[in-house]
Every structure is written in structure tokens, then in C-alpha cells.
Design a protein around this motif. Structure first.
Motif, PDB file in Angstrom:
ATOM      1  N   LEU A  24       0.829  -1.201   0.000  1.00  0.00           N
ATOM      2  CA  LEU A  24       0.000   0.000   0.000  1.00  0.00           C
ATOM      3  C   LEU A  24       0.866   1.255   0.000  1.00  0.00           C
ATOM      4  N   LEU A  25       1.922   1.263   0.824  1.00  0.00           N
ATOM      5  CA  LEU A  25       2.812   2.420   0.907  1.00  0.00           C
ATOM      6  C   LEU A  25       3.513   2.669  -0.430  1.00  0.00           C
ATOM      7  N   LEU A  31       1.528   4.735  -2.892  1.00  0.00           N
ATOM      8  CA  LEU A  31       1.189   6.119  -2.568  1.00  0.00           C
ATOM      9  C   LEU A  31       2.123   7.103  -3.272  1.00  0.00           C
ATOM     10  N   SER A  58       6.030   8.158  -2.168  1.00  0.00           N
ATOM     11  CA  SER A  58       6.646   7.104  -1.365  1.00  0.00           C
ATOM     12  C   SER A  58       8.111   6.933  -1.761  1.00  0.00           C
TER      13      SER A  58
END
Length: 306
Positions: free
Chosen positions: A243-244, A247, A250
Motif C-alpha cells: 500500500l505504501l 502512494l 513514497s
């Protein structure tokens, strides 16, 4: 290789400066080819008078590649990036190999990466694999080198992570991912060895891994010891890591996250350094010489106990 003319694409980069030094030490003449050759002028004092040349060349423009290679005895392709990968790793590699073939070049070394595979889940791995195929099609007797993650004084690997372990808490993604870190000078020596004996090494592929296989967690721990830091390593679950990576902003791209799903180690029985007669340098043996700047009190600080 005395007096032979070697064209070095990407010679002003991290690995390139070490390949250039190894070639100059072997007596070769080095022509550094890159988009802005002024960024490689720091190499000029490393050779004798007239031993180093600089030429503007863009691997996305085949005509400029052909001009850079004219009159060369050998070619080394070090071009690599995490952006515009298809154009650089595939189109650029093809342009260099075709120009080398057309110019009658005797030897070529193409630096790829462990994990190069046209079927890879990551764009980086796919482009590297397709680039190898393009080189083979145009210049079948090229030597292909596949290093694991490369470390050295100017790297973006140990220096980046050493800065992170200065924090009290360090989030770790895929801590069990395995690497086989390889010293930049050893990779440079491998490239020059392959060029110097094209009859023995031409047409072959060598995977280059360091002496030690290390998890990402172990690498963080080693860098913490070298810099006298004691961070808490916070292991993040895969679901959160993915998920990170998705983004905006990131520090880890989605493609780099995909690369972490696969170990970056040499295949069983594929010890390229042994085949080339090179003994790899362990990370722990040399990292302290440049990571000293990350210690609280520089070179006067004590290392943390192992």
C-alpha cells in the motif's frame, strides 16, 4: 588492453568511474560517452595525457551512438535507470550493440542485473531481460554481467540506508528479502577481465554476487553497527508495504516493491566471480571507510558492539 580504445557508455556514473579507472590502469584509452560528457570530466586526471576522451552520445539516438563508437576496439554498456527503462535498457542496449557490430568492434560487455527476465513481474526486470536479448541478437559474442546490488563509496544503497538507521525507528519492508551485495570495484574488475580476453569470455553470461548472502534486515543491522546507531527496526507487513509503495511520494516505487518479492542472489552453481578469477570483497570489510560520516562524532566515534 594497452592502447586499445574502449568506449564506455555511462562512464561518469557510479559504476562507470570504477570501470574507467580499471581500464586506465590497464593501459587502455577510454572514450566516455554520455548525454552530458561534462559530468564525467572528473575522470580526466586519472589517466595519462590523451588517455581519456569525452563524447556526447544519447543512447536513444542511434546516430550519436554510432559516432561515439567509430574506431573503437571494445565497448562497455553501463546505462541503467529506474525511469524510461524501455527506451534505455532495451532500445539503448540494442542501439549500442548494433553500432558495435557495424563498426567491427572486437569485444563488448553489457552490464545487466540479477533478476533480468522478460517475464519478470517488475518493469525493471523485464526491461533488463529484453535488453539482454536485444544485445544477444545484434552482438552474439557480447559478455553479459548480472551483478547483485552494488555497493561502494558513492552508492545510493549503503549511504541511503545508513542515513535511515540514524533515526530512532526504521520501518523495514520485506526484511527477509535476500541480497548478495557486491563491491563496485569487483564488478569493474570483472568487466575489464571479460574485455581483456574476449575469446574466453565472449558470448557468456556471468552472475556476480558478493561473498555474503544477507537479508535486508541483516544489512540494516550491519550499517547500524558501522555507524554506531541502535535503531528499532519496525517490520511492516507485506499488505502495508504494498500500500505504501502505491502512494504518491513514497520512497519506494511500486516497481521496486515488486523487485523485493524476489531474492537478488546468484543462481546455484553460477558464481561468476569464481569463473572470472576474482575474489569478491565483503561489505563488512570496506563499508566503514565511507560510512564514518554517519557516526555522531565522525571518525572519532566508537563502533557499536556486534
Amino acid at each position: 588492453m594497452k592502447n586499445e580504445l574502449v568506449v564506455l557508455f555511462g562512464g561518469g556514473g557510479f559504476l562507470g568511474r570504477y570501470v574507467a579507472q580499471a581500464l586506465l590502469a590497464a593501459g587502455a584509452r577510454v572514450r566516455v560517452a554520455q548525454r552530458d560528457p561534462r559530468r564525467a570530466y572528473f575522470l580526466k586526471p586519472l589517466g595519462g595525457l590523451g588517455q581519456t576522451q569525452f563524447v556526447a552520445a544519447d543512447v536513444k539516438r542511434p546516430e550519436s551512438v554510432a559516432r561515439a563508437i567509430a574506431g573503437a576496439d571494445a565497448v562497455v554498456n553501463l546505462v541503467g535507470a529506474f525511469t524510461d527503462m524501455q527506451a534505455l535498457h532495451v532500445g539503448g542496449a540494442r542501439a549500442i550493440a548494433e553500432a558495435a557490430r557495424d563498426a567491427g568492434v572486437e569485444a563488448m560487455v553489457h552490464v545487466s542485473a540479477i533478476g533480468a527476465d522478460p517475464e519478470s513481474a517488475s518493469a525493471y526486470g523485464r526491461s533488463k531481460g529484453e535488453g539482454e536479448a536485444a544485445v544477444r541478437a545484434a552482438f552474439p559474442h557480447a559478455t553479459i554481467l548480472r551483478p547483485s546490488v552494488v555497493f561502494g563509496q558513492e552508492d545510493e544503497f549503503t549511504n541511503r540506508f545508513a542515513g535511515m538507521v540514524a533515526l530512532p525507528i526504521v520501518p523495514v519492508l520485506r526484511g527477509d528479502a535476500r541480497f548478495q551485495p557486491v563491491f563496485v570495484k569487483d564488478v569493474a574488475d570483472a568487466a575489464v577481465t571479460a574485455l581483456a580476453d574476449a575469446k574466453a569470455y565472449g558470448g557468456k553470461l556471468f552472475e556476480l554476487g558478493g561473498r555474503d548472502v544477507m537479508t535486508l534486515r541483516q544489512i540494516y543491522q550491519l550499517l547500524a553497527r558501522e555507524t554506531g546507531r541502535t535503531p528499532h527496526l519496525l517490520e511492516l507487513p507485506d499488505a502495508l508495504g504494498g500500500l505504501l509503495a502505491a502512494l504518491p511520494g513514497s520512497p519506494l516505487t511500486r516497481d521496486q516493491w515488486q523487485m523485493l518479492q524476489r531474492d537478488t542472489v546468484v543462481a546455484d552453481g553460477a558464481d561468476g566471480f569464481a569463473a572470472l578469477g576474482i575474489t569478491p570483497t565483503p561489505l563488512a570489510a570496506v563499508a566503514g571507510t565511507w560510512l564514518v560520516r554517519f557516526r555522531r562524532h565522525g571518525r572519532f566515534a566508537k563502533r557499536a558492539a556486534a
